[in-house]
Design an enzyme around this catalytic site. Sequence first.
Site, PDB file in Angstrom:
ATOM      1  N   ASP A   9      31.938   6.629  19.508  1.00 27.23           N
ATOM      2  CA  ASP A   9      30.549   6.538  19.048  1.00 27.23           C
ATOM      3  C   ASP A   9      29.651   7.212  20.085  1.00 27.23           C
ATOM      4  O   ASP A   9      29.622   6.818  21.245  1.00 27.23           O
ATOM      5  CB  ASP A   9      30.170   5.057  18.890  1.00 27.23           C
ATOM      6  CG  ASP A   9      28.852   4.857  18.168  1.00 27.23           C
ATOM      7  OD1 ASP A   9      28.257   5.862  17.723  1.00 27.23           O
ATOM      8  OD2 ASP A   9      28.415   3.699  18.042  1.00 27.23           O
ATOM      9  N   GLU A 114      29.962   9.398  14.868  1.00 29.61           N
ATOM     10  CA  GLU A 114      31.087   8.510  15.162  1.00 29.61           C
ATOM     11  C   GLU A 114      32.298   8.836  14.300  1.00 29.61           C
ATOM     12  O   GLU A 114      32.165   9.356  13.187  1.00 29.61           O
ATOM     13  CB  GLU A 114      30.698   7.043  15.005  1.00 29.61           C
ATOM     14  CG  GLU A 114      30.151   6.671  13.652  1.00 29.61           C
ATOM     15  CD  GLU A 114      29.748   5.209  13.574  1.00 29.61           C
ATOM     16  OE1 GLU A 114      30.484   4.342  14.096  1.00 29.61           O
ATOM     17  OE2 GLU A 114      28.695   4.925  12.966  1.00 29.61           O
TER      18      GLU A 114
END
Length: 367
Positions: A9, A114
């Site tokens: 992420d 992500e």
Amino acid sequence: MQRIVLHVDMDSFYASIEERENPELRGKAVVVCMLSGRSELSGSVSTCNYIARESGIRSGMPCSRAKKLNPDAVFLPVRKDFYKEVSDNVMEILRSYADSGENGDAFEQISIDEAFLETTERAGGDFDRAFELGTRIKAEVRDKEKLTCSVGVGPNKLIAKMASSVKKPDGITMVKPEDVAAFLGPLKLTKLWGLGDVTADKLQEMGVSTVGELAEYDVIGLISAFGKVRGTWLKQAASGLDDSPVKEREGSEQIGRIATLSEDTLDPELIYPLVDKLAEDVIAKLDARGLAFRVVTITAINSNFRTHTKSRTLNHPVSERAILRETAREILDAFLSESSIELRRVGVRVGGLQKKTGQTSLFDYGT
């Protein structure tokens, strides 16, 4: 072999890119807004950096409210096409660490910033080796894109996703199978990925306040309250069980590269070589995976930090570098004929990807 999944992420992705592009923003609260155009700050916060978050600014908040919370913050409009180009660069790095199989890479991008990577084979089922892979990913993203990311290492997507947020920003967290119960148990219900506020409120009414308590709750009671599918999922998720595969989302993938010119310019003789180099990089990535493309997009960022994009859709998928280079130059020519402000960065991106089926003549493509 023990399954291992990584979730990567990016940290305050949009705001971090803006800081990278304009170093004068570093150390300041940076707020990136999705503006409506009705007034200077009409719209909502798309994302903000961690300095801005210390003021209480959050995603989804009206920009006008964010301004009241921190009058000194720098407010910038979203440049989605530019962020997408950077995202393509990052995702190519991440993909290179994923397991490969007969059906392609075990890689799944779930948003612009992500992605999941199956690393069971690469790590040999060893979590310590997977942790090293995560550390290498962070280093490569920092080195090549000058951005930071947070990584979660777990036995499935659910645990990896939740682990990646533990040490944000710029952290890495590993949760081995034997540690899952201890990791999940104390968490608030809303920390369980996929469990929303409405469900949490209903569970609270049932006397359940933590993920550990949810894991211990009778599954029949959960099915009675939420239905068979949802009730069963709640029990499994709270127990850390998730067998969903890491799989590319059909139609979502693009491949691109973006880079900075040696100087701000409108001179084609200075811009063409960089565009050609970016096209070569894109073709190399396509060739490595046996892919053809149908859509070509050029991104141009001028010296005022404004982002512009133009795309062209070909009649059918192709894979030749000459076609990509020629199409990219034609689109770029349109940019240069319309622009009076010098360009700072250019990017080349392709979409409409599919497996190669044969060779195409240079004279067979069109708009």
